[in-house]
Write a protein that holds these residues in place. Structure first.
Motif, PDB file in Angstrom:
ATOM      1  N   ALA A  70       0.799  -1.167   0.012  1.00 60.24           N
ATOM      2  CA  ALA A  70       0.009  -0.046  -0.036  1.00 60.24           C
ATOM      3  C   ALA A  70       1.156   1.099  -0.067  1.00 60.24           C
ATOM      4  N   SER A  71       0.519   2.191   0.846  1.00 64.55           N
ATOM      5  CA  SER A  71       1.570   3.476   0.910  1.00 64.55           C
ATOM      6  C   SER A  71       0.794   4.279   1.667  1.00 64.55           C
ATOM      7  N   ILE A  72       1.555   5.282   2.437  1.00 70.99           N
ATOM      8  CA  ILE A  72       0.841   6.394   3.282  1.00 70.99           C
ATOM      9  C   ILE A  72       0.049   7.195   2.381  1.00 70.99           C
ATOM     10  N   ALA A  73       0.202   7.062   0.931  1.00 65.74           N
ATOM     11  CA  ALA A  73      -0.723   7.621  -0.034  1.00 65.74           C
ATOM     12  C   ALA A  73      -2.339   6.956   0.244  1.00 65.74           C
ATOM     13  N   SER A  74      -2.413   5.781   0.507  1.00 66.05           N
ATOM     14  CA  SER A  74      -3.432   5.122   1.151  1.00 66.05           C
ATOM     15  C   SER A  74      -4.530   5.841   1.909  1.00 66.05           C
ATOM     16  N   LYS A  75      -3.867   6.698   2.896  1.00 62.30           N
ATOM     17  CA  LYS A  75      -4.607   7.415   3.964  1.00 62.30           C
ATOM     18  C   LYS A  75      -4.880   8.696   3.723  1.00 62.30           C
ATOM     19  N   ALA A  76      -4.674   9.515   2.374  1.00 65.84           N
ATOM     20  CA  ALA A  76      -5.098  10.674   2.270  1.00 65.84           C
ATOM     21  C   ALA A  76      -5.328  10.984   0.576  1.00 65.84           C
ATOM     22  N   PRO A  77      -6.126  11.844   0.304  1.00 63.01           N
ATOM     23  CA  PRO A  77      -6.513  12.115  -1.042  1.00 63.01           C
ATOM     24  C   PRO A  77      -5.141  12.583  -1.598  1.00 63.01           C
ATOM     25  N   GLY A  78      -4.793  12.735  -2.694  1.00 67.20           N
ATOM     26  CA  GLY A  78      -3.457  12.987  -3.469  1.00 67.20           C
ATOM     27  C   GLY A  78      -3.768  13.942  -4.703  1.00 67.20           C
ATOM     28  N   PRO A  79      -3.767  15.214  -4.471  1.00 64.25           N
ATOM     29  CA  PRO A  79      -3.899  16.044  -5.659  1.00 64.25           C
ATOM     30  C   PRO A  79      -2.522  15.990  -6.150  1.00 64.25           C
ATOM     31  N   LYS A 101      -0.607  -4.432   9.509  1.00 70.15           N
ATOM     32  CA  LYS A 101       0.140  -3.374   8.484  1.00 70.15           C
ATOM     33  C   LYS A 101       1.269  -2.751   9.149  1.00 70.15           C
ATOM     34  N   VAL A 102       1.828  -2.160   8.630  1.00 68.43           N
ATOM     35  CA  VAL A 102       3.031  -1.496   9.010  1.00 68.43           C
ATOM     36  C   VAL A 102       3.317  -0.294   8.303  1.00 68.43           C
ATOM     37  N   ILE A 103       3.376   1.084   9.036  1.00 66.86           N
ATOM     38  CA  ILE A 103       3.812   2.243   8.427  1.00 66.86           C
ATOM     39  C   ILE A 103       5.277   2.282   8.614  1.00 66.86           C
ATOM     40  N   SER A 104       6.031   2.320   7.568  1.00 68.57           N
ATOM     41  CA  SER A 104       7.583   2.351   7.600  1.00 68.57           C
ATOM     42  C   SER A 104       8.027   3.614   8.128  1.00 68.57           C
ATOM     43  N   GLY A 105       8.730   3.965   8.830  1.00 70.32           N
ATOM     44  CA  GLY A 105       9.645   5.169   9.508  1.00 70.32           C
ATOM     45  C   GLY A 105       8.787   6.036  10.408  1.00 70.32           C
ATOM     46  N   LEU A 106       9.216   6.642  11.230  1.00 75.95           N
ATOM     47  CA  LEU A 106       8.708   7.242  12.225  1.00 75.95           C
ATOM     48  C   LEU A 106       7.748   8.440  11.705  1.00 75.95           C
ATOM     49  N   LYS A 107       8.320   9.248  10.787  1.00 74.51           N
ATOM     50  CA  LYS A 107       8.136  10.539   9.925  1.00 74.51           C
ATOM     51  C   LYS A 107       6.794  10.192   9.433  1.00 74.51           C
ATOM     52  N   SER A 124       3.171  11.413   9.913  1.00 73.17           N
ATOM     53  CA  SER A 124       2.220  12.056   8.863  1.00 73.17           C
ATOM     54  C   SER A 124       0.949  11.458   8.765  1.00 73.17           C
ATOM     55  N   VAL A 125       0.787  10.118   8.914  1.00 70.52           N
ATOM     56  CA  VAL A 125      -0.190   9.307   8.992  1.00 70.52           C
ATOM     57  C   VAL A 125      -1.357   9.947  10.302  1.00 70.52           C
ATOM     58  N   ALA A 126      -0.624   9.989  11.316  1.00 66.18           N
ATOM     59  CA  ALA A 126      -1.448  10.553  12.604  1.00 66.18           C
ATOM     60  C   ALA A 126      -2.059  11.896  12.122  1.00 66.18           C
ATOM     61  N   MET A 127      -1.302  12.685  11.620  1.00 65.47           N
ATOM     62  CA  MET A 127      -2.048  14.189  11.207  1.00 65.47           C
ATOM     63  C   MET A 127      -3.026  13.850  10.126  1.00 65.47           C
ATOM     64  N   THR A 128      -3.018  13.141   9.330  1.00 69.74           N
ATOM     65  CA  THR A 128      -4.171  12.863   8.441  1.00 69.74           C
ATOM     66  C   THR A 128      -5.319  12.085   9.198  1.00 69.74           C
ATOM     67  N   ASN A 129      -5.152  11.444   9.953  1.00 69.69           N
ATOM     68  CA  ASN A 129      -5.984  10.890  10.744  1.00 69.69           C
ATOM     69  C   ASN A 129      -6.978  11.610  11.267  1.00 69.69           C
ATOM     70  N   ILE A 130      -6.616  13.133  12.110  1.00 67.78           N
ATOM     71  CA  ILE A 130      -7.169  13.840  12.657  1.00 67.78           C
ATOM     72  C   ILE A 130      -7.662  14.968  11.905  1.00 67.78           C
ATOM     73  N   ALA A 131      -7.352  15.204  10.666  1.00 70.60           N
ATOM     74  CA  ALA A 131      -7.656  16.324   9.691  1.00 70.60           C
ATOM     75  C   ALA A 131      -8.960  15.726   8.985  1.00 70.60           C
ATOM     76  N   THR A 132      -9.771  16.527   8.639  1.00 66.28           N
ATOM     77  CA  THR A 132     -10.896  16.391   7.681  1.00 66.28           C
ATOM     78  C   THR A 132     -10.347  15.964   6.220  1.00 66.28           C
ATOM     79  N   ASP A 133     -10.948  15.204   5.601  1.00 66.06           N
ATOM     80  CA  ASP A 133     -10.677  14.865   4.187  1.00 66.06           C
ATOM     81  C   ASP A 133     -10.108  16.164   3.363  1.00 66.06           C
ATOM     82  N   SER A 134     -10.776  17.219   3.159  1.00 64.81           N
ATOM     83  CA  SER A 134     -10.623  18.252   2.427  1.00 64.81           C
ATOM     84  C   SER A 134      -9.169  18.980   3.006  1.00 64.81           C
TER      85      SER A 134
END
Length: 265
Positions: free
Chosen positions: A140-149, A229-235, A239-249
């Motif tokens: 997958a990718s951390i791209a799976s966690k947020a829309p990607g313009p 699943k595993v998110i590779s790398g602390l950074k 980043s995924v934690a921030m995405t999880n608390i943000a709205t999709d937009s």
């Protein structure tokens, strides 16, 4: 090193994360079935992996094409090979605003990132369920966690891979077969070049790119542990934690700012 006498089938095995994963499996005594489009490149890598004292079968297939995914398993059956491990690594992106990008390229990417992955996984499961064991690693990718313009189709395909991997993992929980998703962030591979993404702000600081071997090791360990699943790398975890608390937009806006071309206001 003890030979496992088990095969790991790895797509996209000639470069990047797939190559590093193949090396790890070989080092740990797994025989390999390596798959990529370029026959010459496959042969070079096969010779390299054989130095670890394992069997290596190289199969040239174009996984942009549905039929090649089916015929890959037909070839394995003819050779009496039932891989114990499936690594769906092959994947590509295409960069740019959706209104401007080439639809044929995008359909190819959906075929590679989604269609070939579900076909190979289905055939793997049909083969392994009666044996009661097996492991699947899906990229997958951390791209799976947020829309990607600027990278919308790729992000969409990876969101599919993650959601679907988690669903079939639940279905398979009493079968002896595990499904693990690996979520890297930006990694030092040829991915950005193939995606025509060299103008993206994400590449302004090359030090932000994770080494492919570190990502592969995270994926290998998670697979062997049977993790979901595993998110590779602390950074990337942050980043995924921030995405999880943000709205999709908000998440889409933040990702768009990170990925847009350097010269774009």
């Amino acid at each position: 090193m003890e030979r496992k006498n088990q095969y790991a089938l790895i797509t996209g095995a000639t470069s990047g994360i797939g190559y590093e994963l193949a090396k790890l499996f070989a080092k740990n005594g797994y025989d390999l079935v390596i798959v990529a489009r370029n026959h010459e490149e496959l042969e070079v890598k096969a010779d390299e992996f054989k130095k670890f004292g394992v069997n290596v079968i190289s199969i040239s297939k174009n996984l942009f094409i549905e039929e090649d995914a089916y015929s890959l398993y037909a070839d394995l059956k003819l050779n009496g090979i039932s891989p114990e491990i499936l690594v769906n690594d092959a994947g590509q992106g295409v960069y740019g605003k959706f209104q401007d990008t080439d639809i044929h390229r995008e359909v190819d990417i959906v075929n590679l990132n989604i269609i070939s992955v579900i076909i190979l996984t289905k055939l793997f499961l049909k083969d392994r369920l009666e044996k009661g064991s097996g492991k699947i690693l899906n990229l997958a990718s951390i791209a799976s966690k947020a829309p990607g313009p600027w990278h919308s189709v790729y992000h969409g395909t990876k969101a599919f891979v993650l959601s679907w991997s988690e669903a079939i993992r639940e279905e398979l929980k009493d079968t002896g077969i595990t499904v693990t998703a690996l979520l890297p962030g930006p990694t030092d591979t040829d991915f950005f070049n193939k995606a025509d993404m060299n103008e993206s702000k994400i590449l302004e600081d090359k030090d932000n790119l994770a080494p492919a071997e570190e990502v592969a090791l995270d994926g290998y360990n998670a697979l062997m542990n049977g993790d979901d699943k595993v998110i590779s790398g602390l950074k990337n975890k942050l980043s995924v934690a921030m995405t999880n608390i943000a709205t999709d937009s908000m998440a889409a806006h933040r990702m768009g700012e990170m990925q847009k071309p350097v010269n774009e206001k």
